[in-house]
Design an enzyme around this catalytic site. Structure first.
Site, PDB file in Angstrom:
ATOM      1  CD  GLN B 581       4.643 -35.154  35.372  1.00 30.73           C
ATOM      2  OE1 GLN B 581       4.212 -34.059  35.676  1.00 30.73           O
ATOM      3  NE2 GLN B 581       5.455 -35.841  36.149  1.00 30.73           N
ATOM      4  CB  CYS B 582       4.864 -31.355  29.039  1.00 29.29           C
ATOM      5  SG  CYS B 582       5.432 -30.442  30.451  1.00 29.29           S
ATOM      6  CB  THR B 583       0.303 -32.102  25.974  1.00 32.11           C
ATOM      7  OG1 THR B 583       0.121 -30.994  26.829  1.00 32.11           O
ATOM      8  CG2 THR B 583      -0.749 -33.131  26.187  1.00 32.11           C
TER       9      THR B 583
END
Lengths: 228, 722
Positions: B581-583
């Site tokens: 989800q986090c880049t």
């Protein structure tokens, strides 16, 4: 590089003041302000030419006064009943200029500061100053002569807002003007010699011959005939 | 006593008129005033001592003003204040706290109080010992320190005391204007003063006068003894000199340039002569200077005839009514304004310095750089993370002022190390809203920035909207649309693919420039979207044959971020782990991509076709093609793809896809037509966009083809991969 030492700046400036005050037969006089080479930060002082009326023929129109002043004129009018006061066209809007020549420790060259004011002490805007400068200056600036542009800059000693002929291209220009002479770096010993002094004086005059006319200051040709 | 005989009847002589003295209040004085007001005076309206300085007239065209400079506050004379022919004038200043206070100040009373001080110095004889007291001035001012505006009145050195008496003063016929007419009428005691001074062999009059002048004495006496001896004396020696043979001339430094009238300082000297010396005539020399030396040719000599004023000489006589408020530059009576914002206001100075830096680029390397156009660009940044912070800072560096930041999140503890507009303090107490914190940081970096932050969650397709949320979601859509409409460039810098859909559509619908930056782990994409599908095509380069068949077709519209997709955007975060989800990217990647995004904007703003500019590209490995582009900043590509693992970049051009789910004509028309209903349907029904654009039909046709192909050929084909 065609740089100038602080010592040589002081010597060159002093020589220049002599030349100017000898050859320019008019009221304007360059005055030395502490040209003290020994001072901190290699401060070399400056030379000043003050209160020179604008070169332009007509002073610009008086700027419209701020709306802050609305309602302030009447009470003072009551006070003005003095027939012994001569009422004549005000010269308050006339433009005057101060010119200072300063040493730039960063570029190791002289540079020219100027400040335009109305006679009442208010500063001229850059546009108003541009209008006062010789017409050919504007042409040269538009032509991309890099060393000719004026920038707002604080006076290094007075900490006031002045304008300067930007010194960043001066060394390059002096290299052209001084030719071979610019390369001899005067060592500590040589600085005290006659040849060092002659070089400083020549350097300063050569620099002024380019920088001065940009702001309308010129010396007669005779002044450039060297007699040190 | 000077000869009283030969005084013509009063009414045959013209009234003596004095030229008002111009004050010049230096910018340095206001600088010091502002500093003192803040640090020392604060709300005090007490009278402050000042010291001005002046020279005798040095120009034939201009009078010498009374300078009130930065050293005026020293209460005396600091280094360099008195040099050459400069003389000091003592004074004082009252600084009102408000403009109303300034307006309502009893100027008449203030003036009278100032005059009373001069009067007291005259009556007591103090002014004879220290003649500078005759030139006392008073300044009433109000400082608007926020705007760096200063309003002021200066009644310069008096004259006040003599207001009424002046009516009776007579002068010998005024000297004619020609410069050599310095003498009074024939037989006047001072008619040949200049000649005598020049001829004086005993003592150089120049030195005598210069010594007095240099000593800061604006008034003094010259004693012309029998023979040719001339000596200079202080005013207090008047009586003693009267006992000796010869003539005593009162000399004053005259700032006035006119040859026909005396300057202001003479008024108070005459008052002193009436009160202390009790004379009816006074030989006077108005001294002018050239290059710091007395200029005898321009100096004006005359004999002034004075009225008998017993009421002034009476013990304890009150100060006569005063005059002297200075006229404004426009010639009206009233205060003057010094507007020094451009010279002193740090905020304005920062703005000018930033512009100057960019101007230098224009003067030296890029004469065609269009700074006004660039700095006027209104930029909307969607996403205030790693990319948003870096884009905003690079925009500031280019002189862009108007920056609006949009983000829905708050600053978290992991942010500041990567997101250059935040600090640890922004993370505390749950974290500041990112958009607001970033805007505040931009203003702190550069006060000239018009930065604002909007906390807004961008609605996304595939993220279903319930009936209860619908109004809020549609309000967000409307707000975003309004933000895009009022921008010149939209940067898409969010962290998911689907959050870029709505802004892409809105930019296409309103034909706004959109610049997109997206990051992988070690790859990035920076691209500009093409013009909107319904926008008028750019004007043909040649107008001679617009309808001619076979004329070069207008360049193809450039694609958007979604033009390469054959599926509509979906919720990409559902069912993903945290690291997905986090880049997760290499930290150096975002600043590179952000910098390229801004430089792409700058390059495009300089392209005459703007949004319609065709894409430039270079074949891989080719050197920069000479003359490939006429644009001042070089190529204006469509897409830049970066591969950090190879430290390389590639320019790519992709044209608009007529079945694109974000920028195709079908979608934009539908949006214009149905608005909110269309948006809700797009958010809630992932396949709706595919049906609308014909992607579904395209896929069906493809599947059919593949099926046919499979039927005809047994080799397996991977049908679900494009």
């Amino acid at each position: 590089m065609a740089a100038l030492s602080p010592t040589d700046f002081a010597r060159g400036a002093r020589y220049f003041v002599d030349v100017w005050n000898t050859f320019r037969d008019e009221q304007a006089e360059w005055v030395e302000f502490p040209l003290d080479v020994a001072a901190v930060h290699q401060v070399s002082g400056y030379v000043a030419l003050s209160n020179i009326p604008a070169m332009s023929a007509t002073p610009s129109e008086i700027a419209a006064e701020s709306s802050m002043l609305t309602g302030l004129e009447e009470p003072l009018d009551e006070l003005d009943e003095d027939t012994a006061t001569l009422v004549f066209p005000s010269t308050a809007a006339a433009h005057t200029y101060d010119f200072h020549m300063v040493y730039s420790p960063a570029y190791r060259v002289p540079f020219l500061l100027l400040r335009g004011q109305r006679l009442d002490g208010t500063l001229l805007t850059e546009e108003e100053m541009a209008a006062d400068l010789p017409a050919q200056t504007a042409e040269l600036v538009n032509d991309g002569r890099k060393w000719l542009f004026l920038t707002r800059q604080d006076h290094p000693y007075l900490n006031q807002p002045w304008s300067a002929l930007h010194p960043c291209e001066t060394a390059q220009m002096m290299k052209l003007l001084m030719g071979q002479e610019s390369i001899q770096t005067s060592g500590e010993n040589e600085e005290k010699t006659k040849s060092g002094e002659i070089r400083a004086a020549k350097y300063f005059l050569a620099w002024f011959s380019v920088a001065g006319p940009v702001v309308g200051l010129t010396l007669p040709l005779d002044a450039y005939r060297f007699q040190l | 006593m000077a000869a009283g005989s030969g005084v013509p009847p009063d009414n045959t002589l013209p009234l003596l008129q004095f030229v008002p003295w111009q004050s010049a209040v230096d910018v340095g004085f206001w600088q010091k005033l502002a500093a003192r007001k803040l640090a020392e005076l604060r709300l005090s309206e007490a009278e402050q001592p000042l010291a001005g300085h002046f020279t005798a007239s040095t120009h034939t065209q201009l009078s010498s003003p009374l300078h009130v400079g930065p050293d005026a506050w020293a209460g005396g004379v600091s280094e360099g204040a008195v040099r050459g022919g400069r003389a000091v004038a003592p004074g004082s200043c009252v600084l009102t706290n408000t403009l109303d206070g300034f307006k309502q100040a009893d100027k008449k009373a203030l003036l009278q109080a100032a005059a009373a001080k001069v009067w007291a110095a005259i009556v007591s004889g103090q002014a004879e010992r220290d003649s500078a007291l005759l030139n006392r001035f008073f300044l009433l001012t109000f400082a608007d320190l926020k705007k760096w505006d200063f309003v002021y009145c200066v009644p310069p050195p008096l004259g006040e005391a003599m207001a009424r008496a002046c009516l009776a003063w007579k002068q010998a016929p005024p000297p004619a204007p020609p410069p050599d007419a310095v003498a009074g009428p024939p037989g006047d005691a001072v008619s040949d003063l200049a000649a005598r001074l020049e001829a004086s062999s005993v003592e150089d009059p120049g030195d005598v006068a210069a010594a007095s002048v240099g000593g800061g004495s604006p008034f003094f006496l010259l004693h012309c003894a029998e023979g040719e001896q001339v000596t200079a004396h202080s005013l207090e020696h008047w009586s003693a000199l009267q006992q000796q043979a010869g003539t005593v001339v009162a000399v004053y430094l005259d700032p006035c340039h006119l040859a026909s009238h005396p300057g202001w300082p003479l008024r108070n000297l005459l008052a002193l002569a009436v009160v202390r010396w009790r004379v009816r005539t006074l030989p006077v020399l108005a001294l002018k200077e050239t290059r710091g030396r007395p200029d005898w040719d321009r100096s004006l000599a005359t004999t002034v005839h004075l009225p008998d004023l017993p009421e002034w000489r009476a013990t304890g006589a009150p100060c006569p009514a005063a005059v002297g408020w200075e006229r404004s530059a426009a010639g009206a009576l009233g205060p003057r304004v010094a507007a020094l914002g451009a010279a002193l206001d740090p905020v304005q100075l920062a703005g000018a310095a930033v512009d100057l830096n960019l101007q230098l680029m224009r003067w030296r390397l890029l004469p065609s750089l269009d700074l006004p156009r660039l700095t006027a660009t209104r930029c909307l940044l969607l996403g205030t993370g790693t990319l948003g912070c870096a884009v905003a800072r690079t925009l500031l560096a280019w002189g862009v002022r108007d920056i609006t930041l949009v983000d829905s999140g708050v600053v978290s503890f992991s942010n500041p190390v990567r997101q250059s507009l935040f600090t640890h303090a922004d993370c505390l107490a749950g974290g500041r809203p990112k958009a607001e914190a970033a805007a505040a940081a931009l203003r702190a970096i550069f006060p000239g920035a018009q930065a604002s932050g909007v906390r807004l969650s961008i609605p996304m397709p595939g993220h279903a909207v319930g009936a209860r949320e619908a109004p809020a979601v549609l309000a967000a859509c409307a707000q975003l649309e309004q933000l895009i409409q009022t921008s010149d460039a939209v940067f898409l810098l969010t962290d998911t693919r689907e959050s870029r859909w709505l802004p892409t559509l809105l930019a296409a619908a309103h034909n706004k420039l959109a610049i997109n930056a997206a990051l992988g782990f070690d790859t990035f994409l920076v691209m500009r979207h093409g013009a909107g599908p319904l926008a008028a095509p750019p004007p043909a380069p040649s107008a001679d044959a617009p309808a001619a068949a076979g004329a070069a077709a207008p360049p193809l519209r450039l694609g958007c971020y979604f033009c390469n997709d054959v599926v509509a955007p979906l919720d990409s975060t559902a069912g993903r782990t945290l690291d997905q989800q986090c880049t997760v990217t290499r930290p150096g990647l975002a600043p590179m991509a952000a910098a390229l995004a801004v430089e792409l904007l700058v390059a495009l703003r300089h392209h005459p076709a703007g949004l319609h500019a065709p894409a430039d590209s270079t074949p891989p490995g080719a050197a920069f093609p000479a003359g490939a582009t006429a644009q001042p900043l070089g190529l204006v590509p469509h897409q830049v793809r970066g591969f950090l693992a190879f430290f390389s970049q590639l320019l790519v051009t992709g044209h608009a896809f007529d079945k694109c789910t974000a920028c195709s004509a079908a979608v934009v028309r539908e949006y214009h037509h149905r608005g909110p209903d269309f948006l809700l349907q797009a958010f809630n029904t992932p396949t709706f966009l595919e049906d609308l654009t014909g992607l579904t039909a395209l896929r069906a046709a493809t599947d059919e083809l593949l099926a046919e192909w499979e039927a005809g050929d047994d080799s397996a084909a991977d049908a679900d991969d494009f």
